[in-house]
Write a protein that holds these residues in place. Structure first.
Motif, PDB file in Angstrom:
ATOM      1  N   ILE A 138      -6.618  -1.625   3.577  1.00 20.46           N
ATOM      2  CA  ILE A 138      -7.462  -0.834   2.681  1.00 20.46           C
ATOM      3  C   ILE A 138      -8.538  -0.117   3.479  1.00 20.46           C
ATOM      4  O   ILE A 138      -8.892   1.031   3.184  1.00 20.46           O
ATOM      5  CB  ILE A 138      -8.076  -1.743   1.600  1.00 20.46           C
ATOM      6  CG1 ILE A 138      -6.981  -2.248   0.658  1.00 20.46           C
ATOM      7  CG2 ILE A 138      -9.159  -1.014   0.811  1.00 20.46           C
ATOM      8  CD1 ILE A 138      -7.457  -3.166  -0.430  1.00 20.46           C
ATOM      9  N   TRP A 153      -7.219   3.218   4.985  1.00 23.96           N
ATOM     10  CA  TRP A 153      -7.120   4.344   4.057  1.00 23.96           C
ATOM     11  C   TRP A 153      -8.498   4.844   3.635  1.00 23.96           C
ATOM     12  O   TRP A 153      -8.704   6.061   3.505  1.00 23.96           O
ATOM     13  CB  TRP A 153      -6.295   3.932   2.842  1.00 23.96           C
ATOM     14  CG  TRP A 153      -4.823   3.915   3.150  1.00 23.96           C
ATOM     15  CD1 TRP A 153      -4.048   2.838   3.458  1.00 23.96           C
ATOM     16  CD2 TRP A 153      -3.962   5.048   3.205  1.00 23.96           C
ATOM     17  NE1 TRP A 153      -2.754   3.219   3.701  1.00 23.96           N
ATOM     18  CE2 TRP A 153      -2.661   4.573   3.544  1.00 23.96           C
ATOM     19  CE3 TRP A 153      -4.140   6.410   2.997  1.00 23.96           C
ATOM     20  CZ2 TRP A 153      -1.574   5.420   3.678  1.00 23.96           C
ATOM     21  CZ3 TRP A 153      -3.049   7.254   3.129  1.00 23.96           C
ATOM     22  CH2 TRP A 153      -1.785   6.757   3.465  1.00 23.96           C
ATOM     23  N   CYS A 154      -9.429   3.942   3.432  1.00 22.78           N
ATOM     24  CA  CYS A 154     -10.789   4.380   3.064  1.00 22.78           C
ATOM     25  C   CYS A 154     -11.445   5.131   4.214  1.00 22.78           C
ATOM     26  O   CYS A 154     -12.133   6.140   4.002  1.00 22.78           O
ATOM     27  CB  CYS A 154     -11.638   3.171   2.668  1.00 22.78           C
ATOM     28  SG  CYS A 154     -11.436   2.669   0.961  1.00 22.78           S
ATOM     29  N   LEU A 156      -9.885   6.814   6.498  1.00 24.70           N
ATOM     30  CA  LEU A 156      -9.209   8.102   6.584  1.00 24.70           C
ATOM     31  C   LEU A 156      -9.751   9.075   5.532  1.00 24.70           C
ATOM     32  O   LEU A 156     -10.016  10.248   5.828  1.00 24.70           O
ATOM     33  CB  LEU A 156      -7.705   7.892   6.401  1.00 24.70           C
ATOM     34  CG  LEU A 156      -6.821   9.141   6.514  1.00 24.70           C
ATOM     35  CD1 LEU A 156      -6.918   9.732   7.912  1.00 24.70           C
ATOM     36  CD2 LEU A 156      -5.373   8.793   6.176  1.00 24.70           C
ATOM     37  N   ILE A 157      -9.951   8.583   4.306  1.00 24.57           N
ATOM     38  CA  ILE A 157     -10.498   9.437   3.245  1.00 24.57           C
ATOM     39  C   ILE A 157     -11.909   9.884   3.592  1.00 24.57           C
ATOM     40  O   ILE A 157     -12.272  11.060   3.424  1.00 24.57           O
ATOM     41  CB  ILE A 157     -10.470   8.679   1.901  1.00 24.57           C
ATOM     42  CG1 ILE A 157      -9.026   8.502   1.438  1.00 24.57           C
ATOM     43  CG2 ILE A 157     -11.295   9.408   0.846  1.00 24.57           C
ATOM     44  CD1 ILE A 157      -8.886   7.614   0.225  1.00 24.57           C
ATOM     45  N   VAL A 178      -4.214  10.798  -2.587  1.00 24.77           N
ATOM     46  CA  VAL A 178      -3.748   9.426  -2.791  1.00 24.77           C
ATOM     47  C   VAL A 178      -2.609   9.410  -3.805  1.00 24.77           C
ATOM     48  O   VAL A 178      -1.612   8.692  -3.633  1.00 24.77           O
ATOM     49  CB  VAL A 178      -4.919   8.539  -3.254  1.00 24.77           C
ATOM     50  CG1 VAL A 178      -4.417   7.134  -3.604  1.00 24.77           C
ATOM     51  CG2 VAL A 178      -5.979   8.440  -2.174  1.00 24.77           C
ATOM     52  N   TRP A 220       5.872   9.689   3.972  1.00 27.78           N
ATOM     53  CA  TRP A 220       6.107   8.381   4.567  1.00 27.78           C
ATOM     54  C   TRP A 220       7.145   8.437   5.692  1.00 27.78           C
ATOM     55  O   TRP A 220       7.113   7.601   6.599  1.00 27.78           O
ATOM     56  CB  TRP A 220       6.566   7.387   3.495  1.00 27.78           C
ATOM     57  CG  TRP A 220       5.469   7.010   2.561  1.00 27.78           C
ATOM     58  CD1 TRP A 220       5.337   7.355   1.246  1.00 27.78           C
ATOM     59  CD2 TRP A 220       4.312   6.216   2.864  1.00 27.78           C
ATOM     60  NE1 TRP A 220       4.188   6.830   0.714  1.00 27.78           N
ATOM     61  CE2 TRP A 220       3.541   6.117   1.687  1.00 27.78           C
ATOM     62  CE3 TRP A 220       3.859   5.580   4.009  1.00 27.78           C
ATOM     63  CZ2 TRP A 220       2.352   5.412   1.627  1.00 27.78           C
ATOM     64  CZ3 TRP A 220       2.666   4.869   3.950  1.00 27.78           C
ATOM     65  CH2 TRP A 220       1.926   4.788   2.779  1.00 27.78           C
ATOM     66  N   VAL A 227       1.120   4.031  10.443  1.00 26.23           N
ATOM     67  CA  VAL A 227       0.619   4.188   9.074  1.00 26.23           C
ATOM     68  C   VAL A 227       1.407   3.292   8.130  1.00 26.23           C
ATOM     69  O   VAL A 227       0.838   2.602   7.274  1.00 26.23           O
ATOM     70  CB  VAL A 227       0.705   5.666   8.640  1.00 26.23           C
ATOM     71  CG1 VAL A 227       0.301   5.822   7.172  1.00 26.23           C
ATOM     72  CG2 VAL A 227      -0.158   6.541   9.527  1.00 26.23           C
ATOM     73  N   THR A 256      -0.004  -0.167   6.265  1.00 26.75           N
ATOM     74  CA  THR A 256       0.086  -0.226   4.805  1.00 26.75           C
ATOM     75  C   THR A 256       1.011  -1.338   4.346  1.00 26.75           C
ATOM     76  O   THR A 256       0.799  -1.935   3.288  1.00 26.75           O
ATOM     77  CB  THR A 256       0.583   1.122   4.259  1.00 26.75           C
ATOM     78  OG1 THR A 256      -0.230   2.167   4.807  1.00 26.75           O
ATOM     79  CG2 THR A 256       0.500   1.165   2.752  1.00 26.75           C
ATOM     80  N   PRO A 262       2.685  -0.206  -0.818  1.00 26.44           N
ATOM     81  CA  PRO A 262       1.485   0.638  -0.795  1.00 26.44           C
ATOM     82  C   PRO A 262       0.632   0.501  -2.043  1.00 26.44           C
ATOM     83  O   PRO A 262      -0.591   0.697  -1.981  1.00 26.44           O
ATOM     84  CB  PRO A 262       2.061   2.059  -0.673  1.00 26.44           C
ATOM     85  CG  PRO A 262       3.425   1.879  -0.093  1.00 26.44           C
ATOM     86  CD  PRO A 262       3.916   0.578  -0.621  1.00 26.44           C
ATOM     87  N   ARG A 284      -2.345  -1.685  -1.793  1.00 26.39           N
ATOM     88  CA  ARG A 284      -3.452  -1.222  -0.953  1.00 26.39           C
ATOM     89  C   ARG A 284      -4.221  -0.059  -1.586  1.00 26.39           C
ATOM     90  O   ARG A 284      -5.432   0.033  -1.429  1.00 26.39           O
ATOM     91  CB  ARG A 284      -2.936  -0.749   0.407  1.00 26.39           C
ATOM     92  CG  ARG A 284      -1.836  -1.552   1.032  1.00 26.39           C
ATOM     93  CD  ARG A 284      -2.131  -3.009   1.190  1.00 26.39           C
ATOM     94  NE  ARG A 284      -1.135  -3.699   1.997  1.00 26.39           N
ATOM     95  CZ  ARG A 284      -1.060  -5.018   2.091  1.00 26.39           C
ATOM     96  NH1 ARG A 284      -1.902  -5.771   1.423  1.00 26.39           N
ATOM     97  NH2 ARG A 284      -0.149  -5.591   2.855  1.00 26.39           N
ATOM     98  N   LEU A 285      -3.505   0.814  -2.296  1.00 34.76           N
ATOM     99  CA  LEU A 285      -4.087   2.101  -2.655  1.00 34.76           C
ATOM    100  C   LEU A 285      -4.643   2.169  -4.072  1.00 34.76           C
ATOM    101  O   LEU A 285      -5.462   3.043  -4.360  1.00 34.76           O
ATOM    102  CB  LEU A 285      -3.035   3.200  -2.474  1.00 34.76           C
ATOM    103  CG  LEU A 285      -2.630   3.469  -1.016  1.00 34.76           C
ATOM    104  CD1 LEU A 285      -1.496   4.474  -0.943  1.00 34.76           C
ATOM    105  CD2 LEU A 285      -3.821   3.972  -0.218  1.00 34.76           C
TER     106      LEU A 285
END
Length: 860
Positions: free
Chosen positions: A346, A349-350, A352-353, A469, A484, A491, A495, A499, A502-503
């Motif tokens: 997590i 991804w956070c 990366l955002i 997302v 993907w 990546v 993940t 996914p 996580r997302l």
């Protein structure tokens, strides 16, 4: 003419005065009265739902009514003083005195045990004092924080509604029992290991060393250490008064509470004039099915700990785009850094955002020198805060798992269209990791109201992050599969195969933020129409509450009662699951899916040939440590007899040797008593594992152990029953004799390796020739050992275990894990960085909260 003009003016002034009366009274009375109602609601909910957690028994209504009555009375006294004179020491003393007088009255007037048979009068008096004093501090703090003209009248009510709603949402966690299955047990075992070492004075904790992880387990303490550290902190705060299971449950609930509180605070900072919108969206975030499923469907405890920090990252990103200040950058990187300690997938991804959101600043501000300085300071801060996290993982040099991308894509397909429908009744499917209809509606409403969002650039950036997302989650042909399949392999590896696990927590926070930044300005600009989105969110919150009941039922159905949960954590029952060994390249030969006694896998090896000289395993089969046979008998299939003439006596240890008549038996062997429980699968209790040498786990194979150690940690004798449960349906008639057993008492001090402690490992040995002591610890860099007080080297045995050279004669060996110097340096550098960040945040937190409120309680 003049008179005619004065009459309406006078009427207008009288009307203004009349309208000002409620406002004036609100400043003096509305806040205390709201606080009193709020505290009553909160107290009733806490005692009603929390009594099962505290006393492991649901409170009767008579006891609840008595407690609430005294708490209401105590708050009347406490609030009077805290709101009138909290600015002075005199007010604090008076409030504390009032609370203590209430406790004395509670002790003197209550009879019996308040209808619970458990809560005594002194304990209830202590609870009354604690609750009243907490309210004095809480309401006095609000009064001192906000000026009289800007005091948020209903802010305590909103906070209490948030807490009450979260208590109701997570009722399954309010127990000293357990919820979940294999993963849940593993996390609790590792939390117990951390707390045990912490209580023994070992800090920082880098590897497993107690009886809960005596093999030197490194996962998740070195990969995602937040859960263990939070449990240790709560254990310290609660003065070691809670069981491990209760600590883990409290940690999970605190994470959910932190998620709701963090989301509410962040939204309030974005739109101070819309507190009720912020409250409802925070509840939708915490009540999102994809968030609830983390604890109740997947046992994803590490993911739960991320909930307080995801909103922090999004708020920091929003602030950098809105105000462009350094504080926003620091908030964003601190939240992202905390996520790496909670759950790296997590966090990835956070992070990366957050990084992508800064591209919006680059387009508009690339010429401003302050932008590059802010980023440089933010990167340095992130590096310091996460230094230990990355050094810890790098130092292990674990093999990287490879996630098959076709499996990942197939799981995303399987989740739809169920993820767009209501949660299933069982709440167990991949489609139950979803955004939920309520948040979908809020997100759509937010997108429609994006025209009203001000400032526009942060809102658009959040919308783009949300769409990104969704693009990798929704099975849109040519979009998600292309991403993907073309993204770097790491990546997919980070993940993992699911996914949605996580997302969706990230997507839930994004949906709440997008909805708020659009609907809050709409409500301010069009107050007459503000009720429409408010009712939409209120309806969505009610729907989410109904949907959450499905997760609650699942959690309650899988709950283990406190007594059984305590038995699972007893020293004679603890199981080192395969998760404690999976990160390592080699599996030691002593591994078993059943109970492993930490005293048994200790042995002495020859210095030259590395052949076994002596071992505790062999000594328990035949050796001077064994006493005479005290019980023996036979066991048949599918019967449950007590062991003939035998009970476990307190303070004694027994060796149970089983000779199998049928070596190729396929069955489960169980032993159980009031406090003891053992389960071994036969013929090989370490099935489906490849070990460095032939397995020495308990089983029927020739080289396997045939002896099991037994004891009780109770103070009374314990009768044991013995049973073989076959996995074949057909049984011969009559039932054959499958095994013969003998039970002897043994002395730990007479074993070749006398283990005196595990935190740290301490053993006494005597050998006629120089030898190697092989311990059960799996070898990793960072171990230190002393022999008779002198430092010595630590080497790797043929079975990939920690091995220490010992001389001939008696020796005292102490083995500890301080970790490599660079690991310790990274830990304390990050620790110091977090102290600085927390201190700075605390200093700015209260003033910033005061600045965030506009003093307009009527706004939604």
């Amino acid at each position: 003419m003049a008179v005619n003009c004065m009459i309406p003016t006078k009427r207008k002034s009288l009307l203004s005065f009349a309208r000002a009366i409620p406002t004036a009274l609100g400043h003096f009375w509305a806040f205390p009265v709201s606080s009193l109602v709020t505290d009553t609601l909160l107290a009733a909910t806490v005692f009603l739902l929390g009594s099962n957690y505290w006393i492991e028994r649901t409170m009767t209504m008579a006891g609840l009514a008595t407690m609430v009555a005294f708490i209401v009375g105590g708050n009347i006294l406490a609030l009077c003083y805290s709101h009138r004179a909290m600015a002075s020491r005199r007010g604090v003393l008076a409030s504390a005195t009032a609370a203590c007088l209430l406790a004395i009255a509670a002790y003197a007037t209550t009879r019996g045990n308040l209808g619970t048979e458990v809560i005594s009068r002194p304990f209830f008096a202590a609870l009354a004092v604690a609750f009243a004093l907490v309210q004095v501090i809480r309401h006095g703090g609000w009064r001192r924080t906000f000026p009289a003209g800007r005091r948020p009248t209903f802010e305590p009510l909103r906070w209490s509604l948030l807490i009450v709603a979260l208590l109701a949402l997570h009722r399954p966690l309010l127990t000293a029992g357990t919820i979940g299955a294999g993963d849940s047990y593993w996390y609790r075992i590792m939390a117990a290991d951390f707390v045990t070492q912490f209580r023994a004075g070992i800090f920082p904790v880098f590897t497993g060393q107690s009886l809960f992880a005596f093999n030197g387990a490194v996962s998740p303490i070195r990969l995602a250490p937040a859960l263990q550290h939070l449990a240790g902190l709560l254990d310290l705060v609660t003065l070691h008064s809670l069981t491990i299971n209760a600590l883990v449950n409290l940690t999970l609930f605190a994470s959910y509470l932190g998620g709701g509180a963090g989301c509410y605070l962040c939204l309030r900072r974005i739109g101070p004039s819309s507190p009720w919108f912020a409250l409802l969206l925070s509840l939708l975030y915490c009540g999102c099915p994809g968030v609830l499923a983390l604890a109740y469907t997947g046992d994803l405890y590490m993911s739960v700990t991320t909930l307080p920090f995801i909103p922090l990252v999004l708020y920091g990103a929003w602030r950098t785009l809105h105000q462009g200040d350094r504080t926003g950058v620091l908030i964003m990187v601190a939240g992202a850094a905390a996520l790496w300690y909670c759950h790296p997938p997590i966090a990835f991804w956070c992070t990366l955002i957050a990084a992508i959101t800064q591209l919006g600043r680059l387009v508009h501000e690339w010429r401003r020198a302050g932008l590059w300085l802010d980023w440089l300071i933010g990167a340095a801060t992130f590096g310091v805060l996460t230094l230990y996290c990355f050094v810890s993982v790098w130092s292990l040099r674990l093999p990287a798992p490879t996630t098959p991308r076709p499996v990942l894509l197939e799981n995303l397909k399987l989740a739809y269209p169920a993820a767009l429908k209501p949660v299933s009744d069982a709440a167990v499917g991949l489609g139950d990791y979803q955004l939920g209809l309520a948040l979908w509606a809020a997100l759509v409403a937010g997108l429609l109201g994006l025209f009203y969002a001000r400032p526009r650039r942060p809102a658009v950036t959040l919308v783009l992050a949300t769409l990104a997302v969704l693009a990798v989650l929704l099975p849109i042909p040519g979009v998600y599969d292309k991403f993907w399949l073309t993204a770097p392999q790491f990546v997919s590896d980070v993940t993992f195969m699911w996914p949605m696990q996580r997302l969706y927590a990230i997507l839930a926070a994004l949906a709440a933020f997008v909805s708020f930044v659009a609907l809050a300005p709409f409500a301010v600009r069009h107050p007459r129409w503000a009720a429409m989105p408010f009712l939409l969110l209120l309806t969505g919150a009610g729907w989410s509450g109904l949907e959450s009941l499905k997760f609650q039922r699942r959690g309650l159905a899988g709950t283990t009662k406190p007594v059984q949960a305590r038995n699972q954590m007893r020293p004679q029952n603890v199981i080192l699951t395969r998760y404690a060994f999976n990160p390592f390249k080699e599996m030691p030969p002593y591994f078993s899916h059943g109970y492993i006694d930490p005293l048994v896998p200790n042995r002495l090896l020859d210095r030259t040939s590395l052949a076994e000289i002596a071992s505790n395993r062999a000594a328990l089969d035949e050796g001077p440590s064994l006493g005479p046979v005290i019980a023996e008998g036979t066991v048949k299939m599918n019967t449950q007899p007590p062991l003939a003439g035998f009970t476990l006596q307190p303070g004694r240890r027994y060796a149970l040797r089983i000779e199998f008549v049928t070596p190729d038996i396929l069955a489960a062997m169980t032993m159980s008593g009031p406090r003891l429980y053992r389960l071994y699968w036969l013929p090989h209790s370490g099935y489906n594992t490849v070990t460095t040498s032939p397995s020495r786990a308990f089983g029927t194979l020739p080289e396997q152990t045939k002896t099991i150690t037994l004891w009780t940690d109770g103070d009374v004798a314990e009768a044991i029953t013995f049973q073989f449960v076959p996995n074949e349906k057909a049984l011969p008639d009559p039932l054959p004799v499958l095994a013969r057993y003998q039970i002897r008492e043994y002395e730990v001090a007479k074993l070749p390796v006398t283990v005196q402690g595990l935190t740290p490992y301490r053993a006494l040995i005597t050998t006629s020739t120089p030898a190697y002591l092989e311990t059960p610890r799996i070898f990793t860099g960072g171990y230190q050992a002393t022999v008779n007080g002198a430092k010595t080297s630590v080497v790797k045995s043929p079975d990939a275990l920690v091995m220490i050279a010992v001389p001939a004669g008696p020796s005292t060996v102490v083995l500890s894990f301080p970790g490599p110097w660079y690991l310790r340096a990274a830990f304390w550098a990050s620790f110091a960085g977090w102290l600085v960040i927390l201190f700075a945040g605390f200093r700015r937190g209260v003033p910033a909260l005061a600045e965030a409120d506009t003093g307009q309680p009527g706004h939604l």
